[in-house]
Design an enzyme around this catalytic site. Structure first.
Site, PDB file in Angstrom:
ATOM      1  N   HIS A  33       0.801  -1.211   0.000  1.00  0.00           N
ATOM      2  CA  HIS A  33       0.000   0.000   0.000  1.00  0.00           C
ATOM      3  C   HIS A  33       0.832   1.259   0.000  1.00  0.00           C
ATOM      4  O   HIS A  33       0.456   2.260  -0.550  1.00  0.00           O
ATOM      5  CB  HIS A  33      -0.908  -0.009   1.215  1.00  0.00           C
ATOM      6  CG  HIS A  33      -1.694  -1.279   1.295  1.00  0.00           C
ATOM      7  ND1 HIS A  33      -2.613  -1.616   0.342  1.00  0.00           N
ATOM      8  CD2 HIS A  33      -1.643  -2.293   2.172  1.00  0.00           C
ATOM      9  CE1 HIS A  33      -3.129  -2.791   0.654  1.00  0.00           C
ATOM     10  NE2 HIS A  33      -2.562  -3.231   1.752  1.00  0.00           N
ATOM     11  N   ARG A  34       1.982   1.149   0.621  1.00  0.00           N
ATOM     12  CA  ARG A  34       2.738   2.365   0.817  1.00  0.00           C
ATOM     13  C   ARG A  34       3.192   2.969  -0.503  1.00  0.00           C
ATOM     14  O   ARG A  34       3.203   4.159  -0.679  1.00  0.00           O
ATOM     15  CB  ARG A  34       3.943   2.064   1.695  1.00  0.00           C
ATOM     16  CG  ARG A  34       4.598   3.272   2.180  1.00  0.00           C
ATOM     17  CD  ARG A  34       5.622   2.901   3.195  1.00  0.00           C
ATOM     18  NE  ARG A  34       4.994   2.253   4.337  1.00  0.00           N
ATOM     19  CZ  ARG A  34       5.694   1.590   5.237  1.00  0.00           C
ATOM     20  NH1 ARG A  34       6.977   1.464   5.107  1.00  0.00           N
ATOM     21  NH2 ARG A  34       5.089   1.051   6.265  1.00  0.00           N
ATOM     22  N   PHE A  35       3.584   2.116  -1.394  1.00  0.00           N
ATOM     23  CA  PHE A  35       4.216   2.653  -2.594  1.00  0.00           C
ATOM     24  C   PHE A  35       3.322   2.685  -3.806  1.00  0.00           C
ATOM     25  O   PHE A  35       3.582   3.387  -4.744  1.00  0.00           O
ATOM     26  CB  PHE A  35       5.475   1.851  -2.901  1.00  0.00           C
ATOM     27  CG  PHE A  35       6.434   1.888  -1.762  1.00  0.00           C
ATOM     28  CD1 PHE A  35       7.122   3.056  -1.491  1.00  0.00           C
ATOM     29  CD2 PHE A  35       6.597   0.796  -0.945  1.00  0.00           C
ATOM     30  CE1 PHE A  35       7.989   3.112  -0.417  1.00  0.00           C
ATOM     31  CE2 PHE A  35       7.458   0.855   0.124  1.00  0.00           C
ATOM     32  CZ  PHE A  35       8.159   2.022   0.390  1.00  0.00           C
TER      33      PHE A  35
END
EC number: 3.6.4.-
Lengths: 614, 674
Positions: A33-35
């Protein structure tokens, strides 16, 4: 043993035990999700009358019911495995409309959002006969829709979401293969819109359902659907007449595949191509509990402080070190040094050579395997080289042996790259993707010697009886055959609480043996097998009598075997002496002053001869 | 002495007699060599956490210290250390304390002294230069035999002139072999000694006796590898059931050992000093702290959070009835390939001392093997454990028959990914030439030779014979740190790296085919080597070029107006221009960096709460300012802690998009200390 007791990821010693493994799994989640933002999926469902008409020959669900069931399944499985994904349900062909552009006959039932209990409840309303009535009353049907507008409404949904989306997909459920046969303007608009979607990276999958006379993709949908570049099979799957098949098609596409890592495979130090490594299996854990404030049920923040117990001063990460104790000495390292110890080389797969596939030992399992597929984004031309390697490995029945470093601070492992040929089933759904399985091989220290039990080989008759038993209980194993009863019960409990149900639905425990069915199939075989292998007084459930007397390790007295001459004679006559233990046979031989040494068969022979001679 | 642990006892008898110092020029003395062998051996024992106790007896010492010594008997023999678990003190002792003696002593006497421990293994390190009195040989042999004591000799030279069997057995580490050093002529005394040793060993064990004589060199090679901790697998007894009526008593084994790092205080090095506490606070502006008792447990159900107390969860959760190992059905073995889960294999045997079980079990194993099918099982370790689905497949060896059990995935664990077809894609279809190049590459890199008879194989590269390099490296580093706590880690040992390489023969052979492959397949770096950055990478990347970074920071500061400093009207970090306020405040006299940075952190938190990209940029600017000043004022730790905290905060609140900016942003990485 704690790894069995606890089921929360990273709770207790489990974490340490599976350290290496967990690290990698955790890493994928980071990448998730972060990237790259969130994944999103819109179910675009044809709501025209034809979807509600039952199939003639079957009492099975209507196409619409099947679709809703399928969507519900995706919702619940997303809640378990990836609850950050955004889902939406849109109907078209309804009388009423609800969408941001006020298109006629397009009804957005659920905007793109995380799946939740209430949304599932809402979907459930429209199932079955009552659901059909409710649907008609709430939305109505109208054939005057424009598919182009429905697609437009979907694209609006994507753009109205506040968060960044990494993966945008529409699944279109319909049993109408030529919706705008008499309206070329609408057909053209639909094609234009579909083109727009394709240009903006939105994937449009057709989940076509069974239609009388067959669903002909070439009439209309061939130009509408857009196949994701990385999912191109070159063929379209068949139309679905059964939920099971529909689920299979949907499941193959519902999760975005993400590479665990992309790296180079080095044939030698200056020749390499790039591959993506995937986890095709990843343990689904029961999620962590969240702490809530008792008064308001709002989540609370959790802060952990590390401090010196004596002085009370806070300890920053740099104020601590790591230690292990060996040989009465505590050995201390900096945290960075504990990482450095694991660093050998930069990430990559390094080819060592090739071996025949037959040399792979399946009992050498140490970790779940991974899957390797070419990656064009780092080195162009990789796919062709990969493909050539795959073809030749398959042809020559060899595997490649590689040294594998997945990321910087991971020590090297040796892996076997086992080629897999692409396979599609009869409905043209891919069941085995083309590529290499990455099988982890054990090091010398991974092998353990255990105190094995001496073998007492069964005779032909006994083995054959067991074979009969086995043949009666055969089934075709599939990786999705069994649901995790622990997870299922947990989520059903939550569901019940969320929806204020009185009782949670009891999940069927598929891991329990179906004993009645088994007994039915086996009939007398079990009794027959037991007569062949077990003496009548033997109880495998019972505790073993402790043979060794506590205390004096001196020659223990063997209990005299009490088998009457008569019963012994009947054993001899029925030829079932083999059921007795060797020690029992020996005792009897001794009793009758026969030779009491040698193999079991010799003892049996001696006794048989003795009794048949009298 | 009663011993609770069931390790054996090992007595190391080391000859420190005068002759042990003599060596050919440029060669280590026999004593030093012997000490090295002993050290290596003990290191292995220490790291393997072996339960074997070790004693050290020196002979040829100037003094005498042993229980048997009386008159002129058993002189110059010293019990240096009684039986104890080996530790680092002993290792240091051997390195530093054991010195050459000036005397000579009979090695047979040493054996007798060693044997007084009445235990099992005696290892003798000697060059056989001392006179031997053979008169007691018979008694010694009888005694050794009676007590079941084993004896091993370690000599500086081979007994038979050739270099013994060690060379063949160590052949997986061929790179370790150096050329034999020039050998000294043996003295008459030594030759006599050899005869005694041969006689002794031969009488003890007619066949294998002489194989228990090692040279120092081959021992060093063999001991070069550390041993991993050995733990006996725990037996697990259960019944294998097929349906409701058929049970077979079984026993299974699993084991797993992994030492973990404990956290200790950097100053006191005590783990007791490191305490952790967890506090809970509300998500409001003041972060109001709440007591643990005032919290309850909840779970996410998609977008909802459902309160679900521990008690309710306990009551409603799935309960495993009892331990079990039950057949669910049988499948063709090809259907379960490549989908194994878990990290271990359970080895399943028939129960011990139960012949009925053994026969029934054997029938099952053989039947599975002959039909080429596997059993799909339900396995639960005990009542408290979650059930697993797994596969049991047969294995038949000469000595035993068993089932191997491996976990299989549940439906929830399977990712059904779809990959583009490679077959139906013209773009990636290789040409005939390309295929034949790969064909010859595979042939040239074949690691397995078929012997002439076509039945046996020679495998050039067996990973299962290689010790896990991770542990070798870890033990090497631990050992280094044990003796040199303040030095940096040593480099990786060359022989360790070499073990992981392509065998030389293969490397040579594949040169030409590889060139061909290189020529025929156009491969081009796509340029966008987009490393998947993980948080870990960010925290590490300051190693490369801190100078470049520092210059940039300074550039940036040019934009910061010094004039503002003079204005002096900034008293706290405001929300309009927080980064600038911060820079001004930390430059003020009596500025409390901690306090000011806390103000800044509060602002950053506020910005994050807003969740919009405009505020994110403000936040980013604050972080950049924070980092810049922290580096300047040597408060790097302050910043790094903040960044760590931010990272976890971001995870909690699902601020992935913000973190992404942080990750990609310049001058936002962890700062370097000085």
């Amino acid at each position: 043993m704690a790894d069995w007791v606890s089921y929360y990821r990273g709770d207790g010693p489990d974490e340490e035990e599976d350290g290496e493994q967990q690290e990698e799994e955790g890493q994928e989640a980071v990448a998730d999700h972060r990237f790259s933002g969130r994944d999103s999926l819109i179910f675009l469902v044809d709501a025209s009358k034809a979807m509600f008409e039952p199939y003639e020959d079957e009492e099975a669900a209507t196409p619409f019911d099947m679709t809703m069931q399928c969507i519900r399944n995706v919702y619940t499985s997303k809640i378990i495995s990836s609850d950050k994904d955004l889902l939406s349900v849109v109907f078209y062909g309804t009388e009423n409309n609800k969408n941001s552009a006020d298109f006629k006959h397009v009804y957005v039932l659920q905007e793109l959002d995380n799946p939740g209990a209430k949304r599932i409840l809402e979907l459930d309303q429209y199932r079955g006969d009552e659901g059909r009535v409710l649907f008609r009353e709430t939305f109505g049907h109208n054939a005057d829709y424009s598919l182009g507008e429905a697609l437009w409404a979907c694209s609006n949904l994507f753009s109205n979401v506040g968060v960044r989306l990494s993966h945008k997909r529409i699944m279109l459920f319909t049993n109408e293969d030529n919706p705008h046969a008499n309206d070329s303007a609408k057909a053209k608009l639909a094609r234009t819109r579909a083109g727009d979607l394709r240009d903006t990276g939105i994937i449009l999958d057709l989940m076509h359902l069974k239609k009388l006379g067959g669903f002909d993709i070439s009439l209309f949908y061939r130009d509408i659907i857009s196949v994701a570049e990385d999912e191109d099979l070159g063929i379209q799957p068949d139309e679905s007449g059964k939920l099971e098949h529909l689920m299979k098609k949907v499941r193959a596409k519902e999760t975005r595949k993400r590479a665990l890592v992309r790296l180079n495979l080095y044939l030698n130090k200056d020749l390499s191509f790039s591959v993506g490594v995937y986890n095709l299996i990843q343990k689904a854990y029961k999620p962590y509990p969240v702490k809530l404030y008792r008064e308001t049920n709002e989540p609370v923040k959790t802060k952990t402080r590390v401090f010196n117990g004596k002085t009370g001063s806070l300890l920053l990460p740099s104020d601590t070190k790591r230690a292990q104790t060996y040989g009465n000495r505590q050995i201390v390292m900096e945290k960075e040094e504990t990482e450095e110890v694991k660093r050998f080389d930069s990430p990559g797969l390094f080819l060592i050579g090739f071996k025949p596939l037959s040399m792979l030992k399946q009992h050498h399992h140490i970790r779940p395997s991974q899957f390797m597929y070419p990656e064009e984004s780092l080195v162009t031309g990789s796919t062709t080289l990969f493909n050539a390697l795959l073809m030749k490995c398959l042809e020559k029945e060899v595997m490649a042996l590689c040294r594998y470093i997945a990321r910087r601070n991971t020590p090297p492992r040796f892996v076997a790259l086992v080629p897999q040929e692409e396979e599609v089933d009869e409905q043209k759904v891919q069941i085995a993707p083309p590529g290499f399985h990455i099988i982890f091989l054990p090091y010398a220290d991974d092998k353990r010697n255990v105190d094995f039990t001496e073998k007492v080989p069964a005779n032909r008759e006994q083995v054959d009886k067991m074979k009969e038993i086995i043949q009666k209980l055969r089934f075709k194993y599939r990786t999705d055959s069994f649901e995790n009863p622990v997870l299922q019960q947990h989520f059903r409990n939550l569901e019940a609480l969320a929806l204020d149900m009185l009782e949670p639905e009891q999940a069927e425990d598929l891991t329990m043996p179906k004993t009645e069915e088994m007994s039915r199939r086996l009939g007398n075989l079990v009794e027959e097998f037991k007569q062949l292998v077990y003496p009548p007084d033997y109880n495998p459930e019972g505790k073993v009598a402790k043979r060794k007397q506590a205390g004096d390790g001196q020659a223990e007295k063997k209990p005299k075997i009490e088998i009457s001459e008569d019963s012994l004679r009947s054993y001899v006559q029925s030829g079932t002496l083999g059921k007795l233990t060797v020690s029992a046979l020996k005792d009897m031989c001794r009793h009758y002053r026969l030779r009491s040494g040698g193999k079991k068969q010799e003892l049996i022979d001696a006794l048989t001869e003795y009794f048949s001679g009298r | 002495v009663a011993r609770e642990r069931n390790g054996s006892a090992i007595v190391l008898c080391l000859d420190v007699g005068i002759a042990m110092s003599s060596s050919a020029p440029g060669e280590e003395s026999p004593l030093e060599q012997a000490k090295r062998v002993m050290t290596k051996f003990l290191q292995r024992q220490v790291f393997a956490e072996s339960k074997d106790e070790v004693a050290v007896v020196l002979f040829g010492t100037d003094g005498t210290k042993n229980n048997l010594a009386s008159g002129d008997q058993y002189q110059n023999i010293t019990v240096h250390r009684s039986l104890m678990l080996p530790d680092f003190d002993l290792l240091e002792d051997i390195q530093n304390k054991i010195q050459l003696g000036s005397q000579q002593a009979d090695f047979l006497d040493a054996i007798i002294v060693g044997k007084k421990f009445e235990k099992r293994h005696i290892e003798l390190f000697t060059d056989l230069s001392s006179p031997v009195s053979e008169d007691q040989l018979e008694i010694i042999i009888a005694n050794l035999k009676k007590t079941g004591t084993s004896l091993q000799f370690f000599l500086p030279f081979p007994v038979d002139g050739a270099d013994g069997h060690g060379d063949t057995s160590a052949s997986i580490y061929p790179q370790l072999h150096q050329n034999s050093p020039p050998r000294k002529r043996l003295t008459a005394q030594q030759k006599e000694g050899i005869d005694v040793v041969k006689k002794l060993m031969h009488t003890l064990d007619e066949e294998g006796g002489l194989e228990e004589i090692y040279t120092f060199r081959e021992s060093l090679e063999r001991l070069a590898m550390f041993k991993k901790i050995e733990r006996r697998p725990v037996p697990w007894s259960c019944q294998l059931t097929i349906g409701s009526d058929l049970s077979i008593r079984i026993v299974a084994y699993k084991a797993k050992v992994k030492k973990i790092w404990t956290v200790v205080d950097a100053k006191t090095l005590r783990k007791e000093d490191v305490k952790r506490e967890t506090v809970y606070c509300l998500n409001d502006d003041d972060e109001t702290e709440v007591q643990k008792d005032d919290t309850i447990q909840g779970f996410r159900y998609g977008s909802d959070i459902i309160p679900f107390s521990k008690e309710d969860e306990e009551q409603m959760k799935y309960k495993t009835e009892a331990k079990c190992f039950s057949v669910l059905g049988f499948s063709r073995s090809s259907q379960v390939q490549h989908c194994y889960m878990g990290n271990q294999v359970l080895k399943v045997f028939a129960a011990k001392d139960d012949e009925n079980a053994a026969v029934a079990f054997s029938a099952l194993v053989q039947a599975l093997d002959e039909l080429n099918v596997v059993a799909i099982m339900r396995y639960a370790y005990d009542r408290r454990c979650n059930p697993q689905i797994g596969v049991a497949f047969p294995r038949i060896k000469d000595a035993y028959e068993c089932l191997f059990y491996v976990q299989l995935p549940y439906m929830e664990d399977v990712r059904q990914y779809m990959f583009s077809s490679l077959k139906n894609n013209k773009k990636c279809s290789p040409t005939v030439d390309q295929l034949s190049a790969i064909d010859s590459l595979i042939d040239s890199m074949n690691l397995v030779y078929e012997d002439v008879d076509g039945e046996t194989f020679e495998d050039l590269f067996k990973p299962s014979k290689i010790p896990n390099p991770h542990f070798q490296r870890l033990y090497q580093c631990l050992q280094h740190k044990a003796f040199h706590p303040n030095e940096p880690l040593p480099p990786i040992e060359q022989h360790l790296l070499e073990m992981l390489e392509v065998p030389c023969v293969v490397k040579e052979r594949c040169k030409a085919p590889l060139e061909k492959v290189k020529a025929l397949f156009p491969l081009k770096d796509a340029g966008k080597k987009k490393e998947e950055k993980t948080a870990q990478d960010i925290f590490k990347d300051d190693e490369d070029g801190p100078n470049a970074k520092r210059r940039k920071i300074e550039d940036e500061e040019d934009s910061f107006s010094i004039m503002k400093l003079a204005e002096g009207n900034v008293t706290s970090v405001g929300s309009v221009n927080p980064a600038e306020d911060f820079r001004i405040l930390v430059r003020q006299k009596n500025a409390d960096f901690k306090d000011v940075s806390q103000q800044l952190i509060n602002r950053i938190d506020q910005f994050l709460e807003n969740r919009s990209s405009q505020y994110y940029m403000k936040g980013i600017n604050c972080i950049r300012a924070f980092r810049g000043e922290a580096m300047k004022l040597s408060k790097v730790q302050c910043f790094n802690d903040f960044l760590q905290a931010l990272k976890s905060k971001v995870e909690d609140k699902a601020l992935a998009d913000f973190w992404e900016i942080v990750v990609q942003g310049k001058n936002l990485a962890l700062a370097m200390g000085h």
